[in-house]
Design an enzyme around this catalytic site. Structure first.
Site, mmCIF file in Angstrom:
data_model
loop_
_atom_site.group_PDB
_atom_site.id
_atom_site.type_symbol
_atom_site.label_atom_id
_atom_site.label_comp_id
_atom_site.label_asym_id
_atom_site.label_seq_id
_atom_site.Cartn_x
_atom_site.Cartn_y
_atom_site.Cartn_z
ATOM 1 N N ASN A 1 -5.907 3.210 -12.230
ATOM 2 C CA ASN A 1 -4.825 2.302 -11.885
ATOM 3 C C ASN A 1 -3.492 2.991 -12.149
ATOM 4 O O ASN A 1 -3.392 3.842 -13.040
ATOM 5 C CB ASN A 1 -4.902 1.020 -12.712
ATOM 6 N N MET B 1 -4.056 -6.889 -6.954
ATOM 7 C CA MET B 1 -3.637 -7.941 -7.868
ATOM 8 C C MET B 1 -4.805 -8.808 -8.317
ATOM 9 O O MET B 1 -4.792 -10.035 -8.232
ATOM 10 C CB MET B 1 -2.547 -8.798 -7.209
ATOM 11 N N ARG B 2 -5.840 -8.118 -8.790
ATOM 12 C CA ARG B 2 -7.004 -8.795 -9.343
ATOM 13 C C ARG B 2 -7.419 -8.085 -10.622
ATOM 14 O O ARG B 2 -7.415 -6.850 -10.685
ATOM 15 C CB ARG B 2 -8.181 -8.753 -8.358
ATOM 16 N N HIS C 1 0.570 2.106 -13.017
ATOM 17 C CA HIS C 1 1.360 1.002 -13.554
ATOM 18 C C HIS C 1 2.812 1.453 -13.717
ATOM 19 O O HIS C 1 3.069 2.571 -14.189
ATOM 20 C CB HIS C 1 0.794 0.565 -14.902
ATOM 21 N N ASP D 1 -4.318 -3.037 -18.644
ATOM 22 C CA ASP D 1 -3.440 -1.861 -18.675
ATOM 23 C C ASP D 1 -3.579 -1.082 -19.983
ATOM 24 O O ASP D 1 -2.603 -0.505 -20.470
ATOM 25 C CB ASP D 1 -1.977 -2.282 -18.457
ATOM 26 N N GLY E 1 0.785 -1.230 0.000
ATOM 27 C CA GLY E 1 0.000 0.000 0.000
ATOM 28 C C GLY E 1 0.815 1.277 0.000
ATOM 29 O O GLY E 1 0.392 2.276 0.587
ATOM 30 N N SER E 2 1.956 1.295 -0.683
ATOM 31 C CA SER E 2 2.758 2.519 -0.686
ATOM 32 C C SER E 2 2.068 3.637 -1.466
ATOM 33 O O SER E 2 2.166 4.809 -1.100
ATOM 34 C CB SER E 2 4.162 2.262 -1.232
ATOM 35 N N GLU F 1 5.676 7.280 -9.052
ATOM 36 C CA GLU F 1 4.307 6.817 -8.806
ATOM 37 C C GLU F 1 3.673 7.615 -7.672
ATOM 38 O O GLU F 1 2.528 8.063 -7.769
ATOM 39 C CB GLU F 1 4.304 5.334 -8.447
ATOM 40 N N ARG G 1 -15.852 -14.366 -10.542
ATOM 41 C CA ARG G 1 -15.343 -12.994 -10.576
ATOM 42 C C ARG G 1 -16.495 -11.996 -10.540
ATOM 43 O O ARG G 1 -16.417 -10.950 -9.894
ATOM 44 C CB ARG G 1 -14.515 -12.777 -11.841
#
Length: 219
Positions: free
Chosen positions: A124, A107-108, A126, A162, A29-30, A191, A82
């Protein structure tokens, strides 16, 4: 990501009057911490309504609790599909009047149920200059391909892995003596700077999506 519907025309925040965020995590969680600090310092006018993890041992949950933010663990393994899992997340977020969903090391893959619940309202971050090096191990991919520039990208999430419209990017030089860890650390600095700014831009409105392009209106 499955069920790609592609970006839809115009800008859309689930509740335009709200500046309430949800952050979805799976690990340390950074980037969540970067958002917490930007809000605390007044650089980002928003509230984190809830942090949800699919893993009970995610270190980011402690970061959220330390900041007084509600946390929840929704283990994807407890759901038969899902679609059911995404519907459960969407229900929790809507009940808290969330307007923007921020993925921070979640990570889903995001499926149609959650995309439809928050159209053009899921972001998101990346660790590459997309569309280069999508998917996992982006920093390793960059080194193996011998590129001289990599970086970080914040994009709107669509059904394409992505592949959504790019909100912001920042370049990071790749050095001849770089390792995956060294390159990752320098990208992570960008980031942490980039994500709060991208969230601010999206919440403030005055943007639209045209095909794959995220277009801001002139000031």
């Amino acid at each position: 990501m499955p069920g790609d519907r592609g970006p839809q025309p115009g800008s859309r925040i689930a509740d335009p009057g709200s500046r309430r965020l949800a952050v979805l995590i799976s690990g340390r969680g950074s980037n969540l911490q970067a958002l917490i600090e930007a809000i605390r310092e007044g650089a980002l006018n928003a509230t984190i309504a809830i942090v949800i993890s699919n893993k009970a041992d995610a270190a980011g949950l402690e970061r959220a609790r330390a900041a007084g933010i509600e946390t929840m663990v929704l283990d994807h393994r407890a759901y038969s599909s899902r679609a059911d899992y995404d519907a459960a997340i969407a229900g929790e977020l809507h009940s808290r009047h969330v307007s923007l969903v921020c993925l921070a090391g979640f990570m889903r893959l995001i499926g149609p149920k959650l995309l439809e619940a928050f159209p053009q309202a899921i972001l998101n971050i990346h660790p590459s200059l997309l569309p280069a090096f999508a998917g996992v191990d982006a920093q390793r991919q960059a080194l193996e391909h011998g590129v001289k520039i990599s970086g970080a990208t914040v994009h709107i999430v669509t059904g394409e892995l992505d592949g959504g419209p790019i909100v912001l990017q920042s370049a990071v030089s790749v050095r001849d003596d770089d390792t995956v860890d060294l390159l990752s650390a320098r990208i992570l600095i960008e980031e942490h700077r980039l994500y709060p700014e991208a969230v601010r831009i999206v919440l403030n409105g005055g943007w639209r999506v045209d095909g794959r392009r995220f277009i801001r209106s002139p000031d």
